[in-house]
Design a protein around this motif. Structure first.
Motif, PDB file in Angstrom:
ATOM      1  N   ASN A 289     -15.825  10.921  27.842  1.00  0.00           N
ATOM      2  CA  ASN A 289     -16.145   9.511  27.641  1.00  0.00           C
ATOM      3  C   ASN A 289     -14.909   8.640  27.854  1.00  0.00           C
ATOM      4  N   LEU A 290     -15.111   7.476  28.436  1.00  0.00           N
ATOM      5  CA  LEU A 290     -14.014   6.535  28.693  1.00  0.00           C
ATOM      6  C   LEU A 290     -14.379   5.188  28.092  1.00  0.00           C
ATOM      7  N   ARG A 291     -13.718   4.827  27.002  1.00  0.00           N
ATOM      8  CA  ARG A 291     -13.988   3.540  26.376  1.00  0.00           C
ATOM      9  C   ARG A 291     -13.353   2.413  27.183  1.00  0.00           C
ATOM     10  N   SER A 292     -14.003   1.256  27.167  1.00  0.00           N
ATOM     11  CA  SER A 292     -13.533   0.119  27.959  1.00  0.00           C
ATOM     12  C   SER A 292     -12.360  -0.579  27.292  1.00  0.00           C
ATOM     13  N   GLN A 293     -11.315  -0.835  28.117  1.00  0.00           N
ATOM     14  CA  GLN A 293     -10.234  -1.732  27.737  1.00  0.00           C
ATOM     15  C   GLN A 293     -10.465  -3.024  28.522  1.00  0.00           C
ATOM     16  N   PHE A 294     -10.998  -4.036  27.858  1.00  0.00           N
ATOM     17  CA  PHE A 294     -11.402  -5.249  28.563  1.00  0.00           C
ATOM     18  C   PHE A 294     -10.202  -6.139  28.876  1.00  0.00           C
ATOM     19  N   PHE A 295     -10.116  -6.553  30.142  1.00  0.00           N
ATOM     20  CA  PHE A 295      -9.105  -7.512  30.581  1.00  0.00           C
ATOM     21  C   PHE A 295      -9.765  -8.876  30.756  1.00  0.00           C
ATOM     22  N   SER A 328     -18.090  -0.210  20.712  1.00  0.00           N
ATOM     23  CA  SER A 328     -19.512  -0.391  20.450  1.00  0.00           C
ATOM     24  C   SER A 328     -20.355  -0.217  21.710  1.00  0.00           C
ATOM     25  N   GLY A 329     -19.971   0.719  22.556  1.00  0.00           N
ATOM     26  CA  GLY A 329     -20.712   0.978  23.774  1.00  0.00           C
ATOM     27  C   GLY A 329     -19.963   0.530  25.012  1.00  0.00           C
ATOM     28  N   ARG A 330     -20.706   0.422  26.124  1.00  0.00           N
ATOM     29  CA  ARG A 330     -20.190  -0.026  27.411  1.00  0.00           C
ATOM     30  C   ARG A 330     -19.090   0.875  27.956  1.00  0.00           C
ATOM     31  N   GLU A 331     -19.034   2.105  27.479  1.00  0.00           N
ATOM     32  CA  GLU A 331     -18.104   3.054  28.068  1.00  0.00           C
ATOM     33  C   GLU A 331     -18.689   3.617  29.363  1.00  0.00           C
ATOM     34  N   LYS A 332     -17.863   4.277  30.138  1.00  0.00           N
ATOM     35  CA  LYS A 332     -18.307   5.062  31.287  1.00  0.00           C
ATOM     36  C   LYS A 332     -17.786   6.480  31.065  1.00  0.00           C
ATOM     37  N   TYR A 333     -17.975   7.371  32.022  1.00  0.00           N
ATOM     38  CA  TYR A 333     -17.596   8.754  31.776  1.00  0.00           C
ATOM     39  C   TYR A 333     -17.427   9.502  33.094  1.00  0.00           C
ATOM     40  N   ILE A 345     -26.343   5.149  32.098  1.00  0.00           N
ATOM     41  CA  ILE A 345     -25.229   4.405  32.684  1.00  0.00           C
ATOM     42  C   ILE A 345     -23.950   4.627  31.893  1.00  0.00           C
ATOM     43  N   HIS A 346     -24.055   4.727  30.580  1.00  0.00           N
ATOM     44  CA  HIS A 346     -22.862   4.746  29.739  1.00  0.00           C
ATOM     45  C   HIS A 346     -22.548   6.096  29.091  1.00  0.00           C
ATOM     46  N   GLU A 347     -23.429   7.084  29.232  1.00  0.00           N
ATOM     47  CA  GLU A 347     -23.120   8.416  28.724  1.00  0.00           C
ATOM     48  C   GLU A 347     -24.117   9.418  29.281  1.00  0.00           C
ATOM     49  N   GLN A 348     -23.702  10.693  29.264  1.00  0.00           N
ATOM     50  CA  GLN A 348     -24.651  11.728  29.659  1.00  0.00           C
ATOM     51  C   GLN A 348     -25.713  11.851  28.577  1.00  0.00           C
ATOM     52  N   LEU A 349     -26.928  12.200  28.976  1.00  0.00           N
ATOM     53  CA  LEU A 349     -28.012  12.347  28.001  1.00  0.00           C
ATOM     54  C   LEU A 349     -28.285  13.802  27.668  1.00  0.00           C
ATOM     55  N   VAL A 350     -28.370  14.641  28.690  1.00  0.00           N
ATOM     56  CA  VAL A 350     -28.665  16.058  28.479  1.00  0.00           C
ATOM     57  C   VAL A 350     -27.607  16.875  29.206  1.00  0.00           C
ATOM     58  N   GLY A 351     -26.932  17.725  28.455  1.00  0.00           N
ATOM     59  CA  GLY A 351     -25.884  18.561  29.027  1.00  0.00           C
ATOM     60  C   GLY A 351     -25.044  19.143  27.918  1.00  0.00           C
ATOM     61  N   LEU A 352     -23.927  19.734  28.282  1.00  0.00           N
ATOM     62  CA  LEU A 352     -23.029  20.305  27.284  1.00  0.00           C
ATOM     63  C   LEU A 352     -22.187  19.225  26.630  1.00  0.00           C
ATOM     64  N   SER A 353     -21.172  19.593  25.893  1.00  0.00           N
ATOM     65  CA  SER A 353     -20.480  18.678  24.989  1.00  0.00           C
ATOM     66  C   SER A 353     -19.888  17.460  25.686  1.00  0.00           C
TER      67      SER A 353
END
Length: 415
Positions: A289-295, A328-333, A345-353
């Protein structure tokens, strides 16, 4: 039925709809199809608009009788007459919806695709309706030619797909060159419109300079008159899964992000490859997971002269950011295709860890809209701080890479 289909010559004309299409019975709206050696063994996957979205997506003058795929008995029929069953999954996560249909590939189909590098013809047939004697749609499927990404066979490959791209080609080169610097070795552009041919110019230059580096997937369904159920997206969740299916075989890591998002390795890491290798190695995980650093823009309602200067790189234009990562969301991965099955869009739903990295190792720099100001989380008055670290580390190298790319095309502005 399989005997009849097998008897049809490869170039025979019929009235069976071809993907992308609405199926002949009006039950399925299929946007794409692809083959994968890592998905459920070896399979063919149809990316389908979610059943309850079909009436919204299709033109008003087209009648449809949407059915969930689990209400239908579907089969894949290949050109040699071999038949395999279709398995279905309807994915619904908040407002993000997609249906996927998977059927195992017959041995004939496997050989045609990966041994002989041939395009295969496949029909989707329905046996729920007893009186239906012909398939409901057909598709022609090939697999990408895997490019030689590195002479070092132990090097893990990292691929980035763009979110469906709508006339933002002028920001593409700097985005690609930045991510090439930090270790990505393949880029896939999901093009929805290119009305000014700017994207075509860019792709032609990359094709000549770095063959195999950039692919374009034409992600436009205007011939079907489709409108996404969510106007701010253009079948983005479907594109996510299309990227997984098309490129999962040839990349160890995949991601799909926007052109205003930059994946940045932080000191002491110089590339994403270094970071992933040192922190995760060959651990079996699904995603990072990659949390957003907003500019932000310095002023909430207008750009400064520097921020408005589109001759500058995005990483130069915006020098102020929220104090903290957005939680609070809006991450990518980034994800490992062999260990995930279904995505949002913001996280995997089904898969491993799903792994959460340390925030001082890697970040997702998420820039304010490049064309006009907008409110970004954590960017209110007295909330933001000045941060030029990304500019200072990468701007010169990105400009140098762009200069090398455009050395024979000085009369063309592609920054």
């Amino acid at each position: 039925m399989s005997i009849v289909v097998a008897a049809w010559p490869e170039n025979a004309e019929d009235n069976i709809p071809t993907v992308p299409c609405l199926s002949a019975d009006g039950h399925l709206l299929v946007l794409s199809v692809g083959a994968s050696r890592i998905r459920y063994g070896v399979s063919l996957t149809f990316v389908v608009v979610y059943p309850t979205d079909m009436k919204t997506v299709l033109p008003k003058n087209i009648s449809t009788n949407s059915l969930s795929s689990n209400q239908q008995s579907l089969w894949c029929i290949f050109s040699d007459g071999s038949v395999t069953p279709v398995y279905n999954y309807d994915s619904k996560y908040s407002s993000e919806r997609v249906s996927l249909l998977d059927c195992p590939l017959s041995q004939f189909a496997k050989d045609q695709l990966w041994k002989l590098n041939q395009t295969i013809r496949v029909y989707l047939a329905l046996t729920t309706t007893k009186d239906r004697k012909i398939p409901i749609l057909k598709a022609f499927v090939s697999v990408p030619i895997v490019s030689v990404i590195s002479s070092n066979s132990s090097q893990e490959s990292f691929t980035l797909c763009t979110s469906p791209l709508h006339n933002k080609g002028k920001y593409l080169v700097q985005w690609i060159e930045f991510h090439r610097l930090v270790g990505f070795s393949k880029f896939v552009i999901y093009n929805t419109t290119d009305t000014n041919n700017h994207l075509s110019t860019i792709i032609n230059i990359y094709t000549r300079k770095y063959p195999g580096l950039v692919d374009v997937v034409q992600w436009n369904f205007s011939t079907l008159g489709l409108v996404d159920a969510i106007s701010s997206r253009y079948f983005q969740v479907e594109a996510l899964h299309d990227c997984l299916i098309r490129y999962g075989d040839q990349s160890e890591w995949l991601g799909m992000i926007d052109l205003d998002e930059y994946i940045v390795p932080l000191h002491p890491y110089t590339t994403i490859v270094d970071y992933v290798h040192e922190n995760f190695g060959r651990r079996i995980i699904g995603s990072i997971n990659l949390r957003s650093q907003f500019f932000c823009s310095k002023n909430s309602d207008s750009y400064t002269a520097e921020e408005n200067d589109t001759n500058r790189l995005t990483i130069e234009r915006f020098r102020f950011r929220a104090r903290n990562l957005y939680e609070s969301g809006r991450e990518k991965y980034l994800y490992r295709p062999r260990f995930v099955q279904y995505l949002s869009i913001h996280e995997q739903l089904v898969g491993l860890s799903k792994e959460q990295p340390l925030e001082n190792h890697i970040t997702l720099a998420h820039y304010i809209s490049m064309s006009q100001p907008r409110t970004m989380p954590g960017c209110g008055t007295n909330e933001y701080v000045k941060d030029t670290s990304i500019r200072d580390r990468f701007a010169h190298a990105v400009k140098t890479a762009i200069a090398a790319l455009t050395s024979k095309h000085r009369n063309r502005t592609i920054l």
